[in-house]
Design a protein around this motif. Structure first.
Motif, PDB file in Angstrom:
ATOM      1  N   ASN A 164      -3.741   4.957   0.537  1.00  0.00           N
ATOM      2  CA  ASN A 164      -5.025   5.344   1.001  1.00  0.00           C
ATOM      3  C   ASN A 164      -4.867   6.756   1.630  1.00  0.00           C
ATOM      4  O   ASN A 164      -6.049   7.401   1.902  1.00  0.00           O
ATOM      5  CB  ASN A 164      -5.661   4.376   2.120  1.00  0.00           C
ATOM      6  N   ASN A 171       0.650  -1.203  -0.018  1.00  0.00           N
ATOM      7  CA  ASN A 171      -0.156   0.087  -0.112  1.00  0.00           C
ATOM      8  C   ASN A 171       0.848   1.100  -0.053  1.00  0.00           C
ATOM      9  O   ASN A 171       0.293   2.247  -0.192  1.00  0.00           O
ATOM     10  CB  ASN A 171      -0.970  -0.019   1.190  1.00  0.00           C
ATOM     11  N   LYS A 194      -6.391   9.151  -0.584  1.00  0.00           N
ATOM     12  CA  LYS A 194      -8.019   9.512  -0.549  1.00  0.00           C
ATOM     13  C   LYS A 194      -8.547  10.152   0.655  1.00  0.00           C
ATOM     14  O   LYS A 194      -9.354  10.990   0.171  1.00  0.00           O
ATOM     15  CB  LYS A 194      -8.677   7.856  -0.240  1.00  0.00           C
ATOM     16  N   TYR A 195      -7.593  10.155   1.571  1.00  0.00           N
ATOM     17  CA  TYR A 195      -7.813  10.930   2.695  1.00  0.00           C
ATOM     18  C   TYR A 195      -7.649  12.641   2.217  1.00  0.00           C
ATOM     19  O   TYR A 195      -8.511  13.344   2.595  1.00  0.00           O
ATOM     20  CB  TYR A 195      -7.084  10.833   3.948  1.00  0.00           C
TER      21      TYR A 195
END
Length: 785
Positions: free
Chosen positions: A738, A531, A741-742
């Motif tokens: 991710n 990730n 995305k935040y």
């Protein structure tokens, strides 16, 4: 960029699932050493496979099932015409015949193989059929169990090491065999299970350094193995049966295939002539008894004539004798046929008695239909006997064969009923004639009556004996002329071996391909589950925010690299960012820049201090505010005091002038975080923070705010409302996908003013295709807003 525009671009990014070939190539090239290692291992493995894998060949032989008749046997020719066609078994039945256990076991027995030898070639054991370096003589008294691998390692010209480790089944119990001993050539080796003598064929000194192994052959298992390995095939339109086997010991399997065909042809000929052989045995048994009767009748006839001095019979006596002899001969023939019909009636449908069927012609039966049916029935029983060895009761070929046998049996039964009745009627008629003529004999002199009876008995026996001899000669001629209706088209031989090994170049190519494929797949799998952000493409695909610049990895110990190492590549990175800021901010109006990170350890404070330093070095009065009051670091970087700072100002303890500290860098000032307060977020939300910024705008060209991580606390989100530009720091290998995305959520909801990105920690000592166009991105796409 408005919040609506960000929402639209973010939705577009989520829908873009196209494969990025450029990114895939970079992922692979970034770990090129994995690919190089995989290529080396794959190519080496393929080379070893080619070098040490035994050559594999296909051994072939082919048979033609012809329409030949069985010699000059007129009865067989007539049978073929009566039954329609040639009477040849179907190709499927012939294939079942060839695949029968009995036939294959006979071939194995004929070859008389006792042992199977192999030689070790590095790590591969290769067969050495007929090239065994030893002569092995086994004792018949020993068990010498089959299937146990026995390893032979020559030690010297006179000794060798013998070892074994395996299990055998004795009387339903598993017995483990394990031993290692030193033995002497030409001397018996004995233990509880083995007893044999090993003698080198040549100079035993030449065997040193080699390793061999052998095992005694279990003929049942070897037969079963060949049944599994031998492939059979035949065409729908042709009459050719093809046999093939894949082999790493072609000579061994050539011998086996040729022996199998030889046994098959012998058995076919034997089955084909069984009726004639049974008829011949029947005639021999009859001749044996009649020969004695003939000798006795001849002696009696001679003695009677000599004793009674009678030379010839009277004319009336001769006539009576000829009539009686003719009737008795016919009656004997009829009785023999009647007995045959009744015996045949008992044998029908009895598989156990099938071997006792004798051709009707042997006993003088001239009925062509019956002859054809009996011979056909005998052939069908022979085929069923062979097929039953390898086929189960539900086998289609066996079912069809049984149906054909039942059909022939039915026809024979119907014929026998009529034939028995007619023959019995003929016997009764002959009895009546015999009694009438016999009355005439009673009117003759007694001495002549005796002579007539003796002579009649002798001549009748002689005629039957002559008849049987004639039939025997005919059968022998038929057997001598019999030929099997199968022809060998091509025997198995070396010239017809078909290599099955793949091309060495192809195997090397496949090995190299797999060597690249496996690490390549592993790299992509790792990337799929990883990730972390490793490429600029990761960022471009996941966010519409512009990238203000890329910061190279620093190898220096100093955190103020732009000051202490002005020629380093990382310093040039900050110069580029400084230049790009001119396009993002309105000169003289927009001065406040907030630096944020989602998580700690992404390089936020490092970038804040170096960005502030590079701007100050460009004669821009710059101040940096340590807004991360929970974990202050700015004072450590600049070697300043943290006794008074932003927290003191916000609670009213000091004025702005009192908390501003001048650094050693010209034009750069710092407002440290100050003592850690219990309520940082509440302090930043006070009007005093906005008042501080307004005062600083009057004194400085740029104000840089070093904020706390936004995912942990809200401090950075509060200060971002007062910033003209908010820069998020993303660090290669540390920041997660991710997190983007935040950041997108924050930007799309309008929580921050004018958000943008800085990519941190790009390592120049590694392949990074993102760097090659980072500036283009910054100047081009980065500002198309």
């Amino acid at each position: 960029m408005t919040a609506n525009n960000l929402n639209q671009q973010y939705n577009t990014i989520e829908q873009n699932d196209e494969i990025d070939i450029k990114r895939l190539l970079f992922l692979l090239l970034r770990r090129w050493y994995w690919l190089a290692l995989g290529l080396f291992i794959g190519a080496t493995g393929a080379w070893l496979f080619v070098k040490y894998t035994p050559d594999k060949y296909q051994v072939n032989t082919s048979l033609l099932v012809t329409d030949e008749s069985k010699g000059f046997d007129l009865e067989n020719l007539f049978m073929e015409g009566m039954m329609g066609g040639s009477g040849k078994a179907s190709l499927q039945n012939e294939v079942e015949f060839l695949r029968s256990y009995t036939l294959n076991r006979q071939a194995v027995d004929n070859l008389n193989w006792q042992t199977s030898w192999q030689k070790k070639n590095l790590i591969i054991w290769s067969g050495i059929y007929l090239n065994e370096p030893f002569i092995l003589h086994k004792s018949g008294e020993a068990l010498n169990p089959a299937g146990i691998s026995i390893y032979i390692t020559p030690l010297s010209e006179t000794e060798y090491v013998i070892e074994a480790d395996g299990e055998i089944d004795l009387d339903g119990q598993t017995q483990k065999i394990a031993f290692e001993e030193t033995a002497t050539y030409a001397q018996p080796f004995r233990n509880e299970y083995f007893n044999f003598t090993l003698t080198p064929k040549e100079n035993s000194g030449e065997l040193l350094g080699e390793s061999y192994r052998f095992s005694f052959i279990d003929k049942s298992k070897l037969t079963t193995a060949y049944l599994k390995r031998v492939n059979t095939d035949y065409g729908k339109e042709s009459e050719v049966i093809k046999l093939s086997i894949e082999s790493t010991e072609p000579l061994r399997d050539i011998h086996y295939m040729n022996e199998l065909v030889r046994v098959y042809l012998e058995l076919k000929l034997d089955l084909q002539t069984q009726t004639q052989k049974r008829s011949l045995d029947f005639i021999d048994s009859q001749l044996s008894g009649i020969s004695s009767d003939l000798s006795a009748a001849e002696n009696t006839f001679t003695e009677f004539r000599s004793k009674n001095q009678i030379i010839d019979l009277s004319s009336q006596g001769s006539l009576i004798m000829e009539q009686l002899k003719e009737i008795e001969q016919e009656k004997s023939q009829m009785q023999m046929q009647l007995d045959y019909f009744k015996n045949l009636q008992r044998y029908l449908g009895n598989i156990q008695s099938a071997d006792q069927l004798v051709a009707p012609s042997v006993v003088g039966i001239t009925d062509a239909t019956l002859n054809a049916l009996v011979l056909k029935l005998s052939e069908l029983y022979s085929r069923r006997k062979v097929l039953a060895f390898s086929a189960r009761e539900n086998n289609p070929s066996l079912i069809l064969l049984n149906q054909e046998i039942d059909q022939v049996n039915h026809h024979v039964r119907e014929m026998l009923v009529n034939l028995i009745d007619n023959t019995q009627l003929s016997v009764n008629t002959l009895n009546i004639r015999y009694n009438r003529i016999n009355q005439q004999l009673n009117n003759m002199p007694e001495q002549e009556q005796q002579l007539i009876n003796i002579q009649r008995q002798y001549e009748l026996t002689n005629e039957i004996y002559t008849y049987l001899l004639q039939r025997r000669a005919e059968l022998e001629i038929s057997l001598a002329a019999a030929v099997v209706d199968i022809q060998i088209i091509d025997p198995a031989q070396f010239e017809r071996l078909v290599p099955l090994n793949k091309s060495p170049l192809l195997i090397l190519f496949i090995g190299a391909f797999l060597g690249l494929l496996l690490p390549g797949v592993l790299i992509l799998v790792i990337d799929f589950f990883d990730n972390s952000i490793h490429l600029q493409e990761d960022i471009e695909k996941l966010t519409p925010l512009s990238i203000l610049g890329n910061v190279f990895h620093s190898t220096e110990k100093s955190e103020l690299v732009v000051v202490h190492h002005p020629q380093a590549p990382i310093t040039e990175s900050y110069r580029t960012i400084r230049t790009n800021l001119q396009f993002k901010l309105t000169p003289g109006i927009q001065k406040v820049i907030g630096l944020h990170s989602v998580q700690p350890s992404e390089g936020k404070s490092f970038n804040a201090t170096n960005l502030a330093s590079i701007m100050a070095m460009n004669d821009k009065k710059t101040v940096i505010i340590g807004a991360d009051m929970r974990k202050p670091r700015l004072h450590q970087i600049f070697n300043l005091s943290n006794t008074k700072g932003l927290s003191n100002y916000l609670v009213g303890q000091y004025t702005a002038k009192e908390v501003i500290q001048q650094t050693e860098i010209e034009n750069l000032s710092v407002i440290a975080s100050g003592p850690i307060p219990p309520n940082p977020a509440e302090l930043i939300e006070r009007p005093a923070f906005l008042q501080l910024l307004e005062e600083l705008k009057k004194q400085f060209d740029f104000i840089i705010i070093d904020n706390a991580p936004v995912s942990r606390v809200t401090d950075g989100l509060i200060t971002s409302r007062h910033s003209d530009l908010n820069l998020f720091i993303l660090r290669y290998g540390v920041s997660k996908k991710n997190q983007l995305k935040y950041i997108n959520d924050i930007a799309s909801h309008g929580t921050m003013n004018n958000p943008a990105l800085i990519i941190n920690d790009i390592k120049l000592n590694r392949l990074n295709y993102g760097y090659s166009y980072s500036y283009q991105y910054a100047y081009g796409k980065g500002y198309a807003v």
